[in-house]
Structure formats: C-alpha cells, structure tokens
Design an enzyme around this catalytic site. Sequence first.
Site, PDB file in Angstrom:
ATOM      1  N   CYS A   1      30.065  33.868  -0.001  1.00  0.00           N
ATOM      2  CA  CYS A   1      31.114  34.036  -1.022  1.00  0.00           C
ATOM      3  C   CYS A   1      30.982  35.360  -1.784  1.00  0.00           C
ATOM      4  CB  CYS A   1      31.083  32.872  -2.006  1.00  0.00           C
ATOM      5  SG  CYS A   1      31.190  31.287  -1.172  1.00  0.00           S
TER       6      CYS A   1
ATOM      7  N   HIS B   1      35.753  34.930  -7.441  1.00  0.00           N
ATOM      8  CA  HIS B   1      35.761  34.332  -6.099  1.00  0.00           C
ATOM      9  C   HIS B   1      36.426  32.961  -6.212  1.00  0.00           C
ATOM     10  CE1 HIS B   1      34.589  32.117  -2.642  1.00  0.00           C
ATOM     11  NE2 HIS B   1      33.666  31.413  -3.278  1.00  0.00           N
TER      12      HIS B   1
ATOM     13  N   ASN C   1      39.220  27.763  -0.348  1.00  0.00           N
ATOM     14  CA  ASN C   1      38.131  28.721  -0.527  1.00  0.00           C
ATOM     15  C   ASN C   1      37.930  29.471   0.795  1.00  0.00           C
ATOM     16  OD1 ASN C   1      35.546  29.884  -0.589  1.00  0.00           O
ATOM     17  ND2 ASN C   1      34.719  28.299  -1.926  1.00  0.00           N
TER      18      ASN C   1
HETATM   19  N1  ACO Z   1      37.943  12.766  -1.057  1.00  0.00           N
HETATM   20  C1  ACO Z   1      37.731  11.606  -1.669  1.00  0.00           C
HETATM   21  N2  ACO Z   1      36.539  11.241  -2.160  1.00  0.00           N
HETATM   22  C2  ACO Z   1      35.531  12.113  -2.021  1.00  0.00           C
HETATM   23  C3  ACO Z   1      35.699  13.348  -1.375  1.00  0.00           C
HETATM   24  C4  ACO Z   1      36.961  13.653  -0.884  1.00  0.00           C
HETATM   25  N3  ACO Z   1      37.225  14.812  -0.263  1.00  0.00           N
HETATM   26  N4  ACO Z   1      34.514  13.980  -1.386  1.00  0.00           N
HETATM   27  C5  ACO Z   1      33.630  13.202  -2.013  1.00  0.00           C
HETATM   28  N5  ACO Z   1      34.243  12.068  -2.380  1.00  0.00           N
HETATM   29  C6  ACO Z   1      33.686  10.908  -3.089  1.00  0.00           C
HETATM   30  C7  ACO Z   1      32.219  10.722  -2.850  1.00  0.00           C
HETATM   31  O1  ACO Z   1      31.988   9.984  -1.668  1.00  0.00           O
HETATM   32  C8  ACO Z   1      31.803   9.957  -4.081  1.00  0.00           C
HETATM   33  O2  ACO Z   1      32.179   8.621  -3.941  1.00  0.00           O
HETATM   34  P1  ACO Z   1      31.256   7.430  -4.543  1.00  0.00           P
HETATM   35  O3  ACO Z   1      31.252   7.676  -6.019  1.00  0.00           O
HETATM   36  O4  ACO Z   1      31.977   6.202  -4.114  1.00  0.00           O
HETATM   37  O5  ACO Z   1      29.918   7.626  -3.922  1.00  0.00           O
HETATM   38  C9  ACO Z   1      32.695  10.557  -5.169  1.00  0.00           C
HETATM   39  O6  ACO Z   1      33.802  11.166  -4.496  1.00  0.00           O
HETATM   40  C10 ACO Z   1      31.994  11.587  -6.011  1.00  0.00           C
HETATM   41  O7  ACO Z   1      31.277  12.461  -5.118  1.00  0.00           O
HETATM   42  P2  ACO Z   1      30.526  13.700  -5.630  1.00  0.00           P
HETATM   43  O8  ACO Z   1      29.973  14.474  -4.477  1.00  0.00           O
HETATM   44  O9  ACO Z   1      29.592  13.282  -6.717  1.00  0.00           O
HETATM   45  O10 ACO Z   1      31.763  14.498  -6.180  1.00  0.00           O
HETATM   46  P3  ACO Z   1      31.857  15.425  -7.424  1.00  0.00           P
HETATM   47  O11 ACO Z   1      32.517  14.726  -8.512  1.00  0.00           O
HETATM   48  O12 ACO Z   1      30.573  16.134  -7.681  1.00  0.00           O
HETATM   49  O13 ACO Z   1      32.877  16.500  -6.850  1.00  0.00           O
HETATM   50  C11 ACO Z   1      32.933  18.670  -5.899  1.00  0.00           C
HETATM   51  C12 ACO Z   1      32.586  17.203  -5.667  1.00  0.00           C
HETATM   52  C13 ACO Z   1      34.424  18.840  -6.047  1.00  0.00           C
HETATM   53  C14 ACO Z   1      32.482  19.454  -4.664  1.00  0.00           C
HETATM   54  C15 ACO Z   1      32.197  19.130  -7.165  1.00  0.00           C
HETATM   55  O14 ACO Z   1      30.830  18.853  -7.090  1.00  0.00           O
HETATM   56  C16 ACO Z   1      32.406  20.554  -7.431  1.00  0.00           C
HETATM   57  O15 ACO Z   1      33.421  20.966  -7.908  1.00  0.00           O
HETATM   58  N6  ACO Z   1      31.370  21.380  -7.126  1.00  0.00           N
HETATM   59  C17 ACO Z   1      31.455  22.787  -7.189  1.00  0.00           C
HETATM   60  C18 ACO Z   1      31.164  23.306  -5.854  1.00  0.00           C
HETATM   61  C19 ACO Z   1      32.325  23.998  -5.236  1.00  0.00           C
HETATM   62  O16 ACO Z   1      33.447  23.957  -5.647  1.00  0.00           O
HETATM   63  N7  ACO Z   1      32.015  24.715  -4.197  1.00  0.00           N
HETATM   64  C20 ACO Z   1      32.995  25.490  -3.541  1.00  0.00           C
HETATM   65  C21 ACO Z   1      32.427  26.071  -2.330  1.00  0.00           C
HETATM   66  S1  ACO Z   1      30.969  26.940  -2.618  1.00  0.00           S
HETATM   67  C22 ACO Z   1      31.344  28.380  -3.332  1.00  0.00           C
HETATM   68  O17 ACO Z   1      32.321  28.982  -3.018  1.00  0.00           O
HETATM   69  C23 ACO Z   1      30.437  28.912  -4.315  1.00  0.00           C
END
Ligand code: ACO
Length: 332
Positions: free
Chosen positions: A114, A257, A287
């Site tokens: 990234c 980014h 992304n």
């Molecule tokens: N659709 C539906 N449900 C989902 C999905 C999906 N695509 N993905 C995960 N879930 C579910 C999980 O299974 C989990 O369910 P459970 O509670 O029954 O176990 C629930 O959603 C929560 O999962 P988490 O992984 O804890 O989700 P979180 O709330 O942390 O959100 C996310 C995930 C959006 C990735 C978040 O952590 C985030 O915004 N992180 C930042 C990282 C990012 O955006 N990276 C981008 C790429 S890297 C970069 O460019 C730097």
Amino acid sequence: MKNSKIVGIGHCVPPGIVKNADLEEMMNTSDAWIQERTGIKERRWAKFGEETVASMAVDASKKAIANAGMEVKDIDFIVVATMSPDYQFPGVGTQIQDQLGLGYVGALDIRNQCSGFIYALSTADQFVKTGMYKNILVIGAEIHSHRLDKTPRGRAVSVIFGDGAAAVVLSACDEGEEGVLSTHLHSDGAYTEELMAKGPGNLVPPLPVIPNDPDFFPHMNGRAVFKHAVIRFSEVINEALKANGKQVEDIDMLIPHQANLRISQFIQRAMDLPEEKVFNNIMKYGNTTAASIPLALSEAVEEGRIKKGDLVCIAAFGSGFTWASSLIRWNF
Ligand code: ACO
C-alpha cells in the site's frame, strides 16, 4: 541539484464493475456489512486473459505522458510499484517498457504494497535530483482479484480489494521550483504477519501447491491494521508538514491511501481537516494498494479538486508494516 515535479497523470481501471451485491452469495456477506465497515460500494475486477497489470499500467502511462504533453520516447526510466506482478518473475516493469515501445530504459519494480507508490515516487525523486534521469514514469498497478479467496472463508479480506492502475510523469525542474517537496519512508517488520500472503515463498512448503491453501491467499488482522494505520498516518503526515515548515491548514488536499473509508475519515478528524480537503474514491474502486494514491490523485485532478499551486499531501500505510508520506506542490 535539480528538483522533481509531477507534470502529467493518468489512470486505467478495468471495465468490469463488481458491486457488493455481486459478492453476497459468493462470500456470504452483505452490502450493508461492507459499506458500514469499509465504505466500499463497488470495485473493478479485471477479466482473466483480458486486462493484465502491464496492459493497465501501459494505458495509464500513455495517458500520463499525453497529459504531460510529451511523447513516449521522452521517458528515460520506469519505476513501478506493484504487489501483484503478472509473473512470479521477472517484475512487471520490463513488460511495461516493452509494451510502451520504449528504448532500452531501465525498469525498476518496487514491492512495498500500500505504501508502494510513495516509495516509488521517492526513488524516482532521488534519480531526478542527482541528475541521472529527466523524465520518469512512476506507476502503481495491481490486479488483486485473481488471487483473492472468494469463498466465505476469505470474506473479511476479499471484499476490500480491487484492481486498477495509475501513472505520473515525474520531471526534472530547477532547484528553486517547487514540486515534490519531500518524501518520508518507514517500516516495521515486526508486524509482517498481520497483513500478508505467505505463498508462493520460501516459508511455505515447495510445489505442488495445495489447491485452496490459505497460505496462498492474503491474510489480515483487520483490527491490528486499523489500530496501527490511524497512528502511523497522522504521524507521517505531521512529519512531512514539520519537514517543510507547514501547518495542517496549509494542506489544500490530502490523498490518503484508500485502505478503508473509515480509516480516511478517522485521519480527517484526527488531523482536524475539513471533509472537502480529503479526497476518497474507495467507494468506487475498493482498495487498489499501490495504485490507490495515483488513482485518487488522477481523479481529483480530473474533477478539478486539485489545481495548480495547491499543496497536496499523500500518505500511506500498509503491509510490512510500511508507511510513507510526501508533500507536493501541484504544478498544473
Ligand atoms: N461480511 C460479513 N461478515 C463478515 C465479513 C464480511 N465480509 N467479514 C467478517 N465478517 C464477520 C466476522 O466473521 C465476524 O463475525 P462473528 O462476530 O460472528 O465472528 C464479524 O464480522 C466481525 O469480524 P471482525 O474481523 O472482528 O470484523 P471487524 O469489525 O474488525 O471489521 C474490518 C473487519 C473491516 C477489516 C476492520 O477490522 C477494519 O476496518 N480494519 C482495517 C483494516 C483495513 O481496512 N485494511 C484494508 C486493507 S490493508 C491496507 O490497505 C492498509
């Protein structure tokens, strides 16, 4: 010593639009979940056998060269940032050189995910400053869609990423003229495993590859990425401002980014920037890692959101972990 300035920009995205609704059944996800967590509404996915990283990079490069009022033959070096080259080796820079019909200029691939575009820009900036090259193509290009786990197992990662390419022409200017004011590059490999794809590589068993082996798909600890990203983005933007004796109010446009709209919004609030001074297009493209900053820059310029004389800040955080920033005086 010379300075460098951006004199042309262009982008290329594959025509195939994939809406969140298209992923619902495939990955057991929902439009509401994706939009709420990431802000993404749709992304572009390349069609296998049609678009390649090289072909999109070449298209974006031709547009950037035309935008600069130059011809292909004016380019004397290529720096391309990608984490998804068309071949395991060689890097994609050589195919771009060939497909552009350039002479035997050097082509350098940058592997900083990234943060790749800013690492590429910084590298090109050094070559221009030393006087080694005059007009360098700096490209970010990715096709992620062929390497995503498109089953429910991969949904937390796979809904986020999209394909695209964008390029700038970086040219030499005189020392007094402002262009790329500074670049700032960082890394912390202690967090390698928080955002990675292990294979193919030397720490996974050698071939044959087991079909659907999770080691060959991207893995992300989303919460750790979010936590580190918001800290590092603010830090590295402030570092760029301090290095140039500027204040947050001096920024005309921040292009973070396009990791996740929630991360961009968090930075905007943390930096106390008005909404109109932060450009986001992740809603349309997802992304696109190394392509995301030049793709956003290109659209911001096209939409008249960045104008000649503006102070533009670009900043990135990503796998590695790596993070980077640059302050640029926009020249056209
Ligand atoms: N659709 C539906 N449900 C989902 C999905 C999906 N695509 N993905 C995960 N879930 C579910 C999980 O299974 C989990 O369910 P459970 O509670 O029954 O176990 C629930 O959603 C929560 O999962 P988490 O992984 O804890 O989700 P979180 O709330 O942390 O959100 C996310 C995930 C959006 C990735 C978040 O952590 C985030 O915004 N992180 C930042 C990282 C990012 O955006 N990276 C981008 C790429 S890297 C970069 O460019 C730097």
